[in-house]
Write a protein that holds these residues in place. Structure first.
Motif, PDB file in Angstrom:
ATOM      1  N   LYS A   1       0.712  -1.287   0.006  1.00 29.93           N
ATOM      2  CA  LYS A   1       0.054   0.047  -0.011  1.00 29.93           C
ATOM      3  C   LYS A   1       0.925   1.212  -0.021  1.00 29.93           C
ATOM      4  O   LYS A   1       0.652   2.262  -0.883  1.00 29.93           O
ATOM      5  N   SER A   2       1.795   1.354   0.976  1.00 29.43           N
ATOM      6  CA  SER A   2       2.542   2.418   0.994  1.00 29.43           C
ATOM      7  C   SER A   2       3.507   2.818  -0.187  1.00 29.43           C
ATOM      8  O   SER A   2       3.785   4.022  -0.585  1.00 29.43           O
ATOM      9  N   VAL A   3       4.136   1.684  -0.752  1.00 29.40           N
ATOM     10  CA  VAL A   3       4.672   1.751  -2.112  1.00 29.40           C
ATOM     11  C   VAL A   3       4.008   2.336  -2.911  1.00 29.40           C
ATOM     12  O   VAL A   3       4.375   3.132  -3.738  1.00 29.40           O
TER      13      VAL A   3
ATOM     14  N   PHE B   1       1.513  10.782   6.086  1.00 31.59           N
ATOM     15  CA  PHE B   1       2.109   9.593   5.952  1.00 31.59           C
ATOM     16  C   PHE B   1       1.928   8.919   7.674  1.00 31.59           C
ATOM     17  O   PHE B   1       1.579   9.503   8.327  1.00 31.59           O
ATOM     18  N   GLN B   2       2.306   7.614   7.856  1.00 26.48           N
ATOM     19  CA  GLN B   2       2.098   6.993   8.950  1.00 26.48           C
ATOM     20  C   GLN B   2       2.886   7.471  10.113  1.00 26.48           C
ATOM     21  O   GLN B   2       2.249   7.940  11.255  1.00 26.48           O
ATOM     22  N   ASP B   3       3.991   8.104  10.114  1.00 27.82           N
ATOM     23  CA  ASP B   3       4.797   8.519  11.040  1.00 27.82           C
ATOM     24  C   ASP B   3       4.624  10.060  11.027  1.00 27.82           C
ATOM     25  O   ASP B   3       5.638  10.526  10.138  1.00 27.82           O
TER      26      ASP B   3
ATOM     27  N   ALA C   1      -3.422   9.841   1.886  1.00 25.64           N
ATOM     28  CA  ALA C   1      -3.283  10.111   3.168  1.00 25.64           C
ATOM     29  C   ALA C   1      -2.982   8.218   3.860  1.00 25.64           C
ATOM     30  O   ALA C   1      -3.893   7.441   3.527  1.00 25.64           O
ATOM     31  N   ASP C   2      -2.229   8.088   4.204  1.00 25.92           N
ATOM     32  CA  ASP C   2      -1.515   6.681   4.457  1.00 25.92           C
ATOM     33  C   ASP C   2      -1.691   6.407   6.037  1.00 25.92           C
ATOM     34  O   ASP C   2      -0.746   6.935   6.793  1.00 25.92           O
ATOM     35  N   GLU C   3      -2.570   5.697   6.398  1.00 24.24           N
ATOM     36  CA  GLU C   3      -3.063   5.633   7.829  1.00 24.24           C
ATOM     37  C   GLU C   3      -3.037   6.876   8.724  1.00 24.24           C
ATOM     38  O   GLU C   3      -2.471   6.922   9.593  1.00 24.24           O
TER      39      GLU C   3
HETATM   40 MG   LIG Z   1       2.447   1.062   4.865  1.00 24.97          MG
END
Ligand SMILES: [Mg+2]
Ligand SMILES: Nc1ncnc2c1ncn2[C@@H]1O[C@H](COP(=O)(O)OP(=O)(O)OP(=O)(O)O)[C@@H](O)[C@H]1O
Length: 260
Positions: free
Chosen positions: A49-51, A88-90, A170-172
């Motif tokens: 997903k993130s890639v 992103f996630q972080d 929007a990643d998580e």
């Molecule tokens: Mg990810």
């Protein structure tokens, strides 16, 4: 399939490494996304997903296949980021620890081609903070390390709300906030879609959440899109075993979102 897609992927792969160490992070995906659509990419950890989100953002150039934004290759990242922004996630990695949060929210406007006055920028930052339930005084003079993970995630969202990009990846984005704040953020994202016609690509593990916010859902597994369609189709009448497993995995509090 939309006629004038904002994103169009034809047999796109993003592989890393070679030989025994080959990782097919994204493997031969084909899709179109229309202007103004909310798409959720759903799948388990490590499914790519993130890639895929990073290819869409122009951070990675696909190793094969054709990827277009408004019919063109992504050749200039800065131009691309004028239109396409991400969460992103972080959240900590997205802010510099040595500058105040407010300064960084304001600096973000440097990326835009249309220049705003200082007053306009201040006004937009204040409104964006309020949109994520933070009063401007709460962060006055504060640095990223002084806030919690959930608060920082809201700062990332505030940055998006202030910049109003055409596309948001929007990643998580709500993984670190509690249920109440999460619902507020999701509602605000949908308000942005309605008001600005923003296209949103939402990456999540949670098909319940995807059902709640999206126009279409893409289910990913081992780099491939194994199922896609409108939420009622995918979540209420799943065809792939991967989708069925994802429905089983929905956190209890979100199960009610899928009305069976
Ligand atoms: Mg990810
Ligand atoms: N830069 C990289 N170099 C090599 N392999 C990578 C790289 N980035 C990601 N991968 C691998 O690609 C696969 C997909 O990773 P990705 O980050 O897209 O997963 P994800 O679906 O976002 O998972 P999660 O839900 O845990 O965030 C994983 O096997 C990961 O280890």
């Amino acid at each position: 399939m939309p006629t004038n897609p904002i994103f169009s992927a034809k047999n796109v792969s993003m592989h890393f490494g070679h030989g025994k160490k080959l990782v097919k992070a994204v493997d031969d995906v084909t899709f179109d996304i229309a202007d103004g659509e909310i798409i959720s990419i759903v799948g388990g950890s490590g499914c790519g997903k993130s890639v895929l989100a990073k290819v869409m953002l122009g951070l990675y150039k696909q190793t094969s296949g054709e990827f277009k934004y408004h019919g063109n290759d992504i050749t200039n990242q800065r131009d691309h980021w004028n239109d396409v922004q991400s969460v992103f996630q972080d959240p900590f990695s997205c802010f510099n620890q040595f500058f105040t949060i407010r300064a960084q929210l304001k600096d973000a406007f440097g990326i835009l081609k249309t220049k705003l006055t200082k007053e306009e920028i201040d006004q937009r930052v204040d409104r964006a903070l309020l949109a994520v339930n933070v009063t401007p005084a709460d962060i006055e003079g504060k640095y990223p390390f002084e806030l919690s993970g959930g608060q920082m995630q809201r700062m990332l969202l505030a940055r998006i709300f202030a910049l109003r990009p055409k596309v948001l990846l929007a990643d998580e984005p709500t993984s670190m906030v509690d249920a109440c704040v999460r619902a507020n953020i999701l509602d605000y994202l949908m308000k942005l879609k309605q008001e600005l016609g923003m296209t949103i690509v939402f990456v999540t593990h949670d098909i319940g959440l995807a059902y709640y916010v999206s126009d279409r859902i893409f289910i990913m597994h081992e780099g491939k899109i194994v199922e896609s369609g409108v939420p009622d189709e995918v979540a209420l009448n799943p065809k792939s075993p991967v989708t069925i497993q994802l429905i089983d995995d929905i956190p209890e509090i979100h199960k009610e979102w899928i009305k069976r």
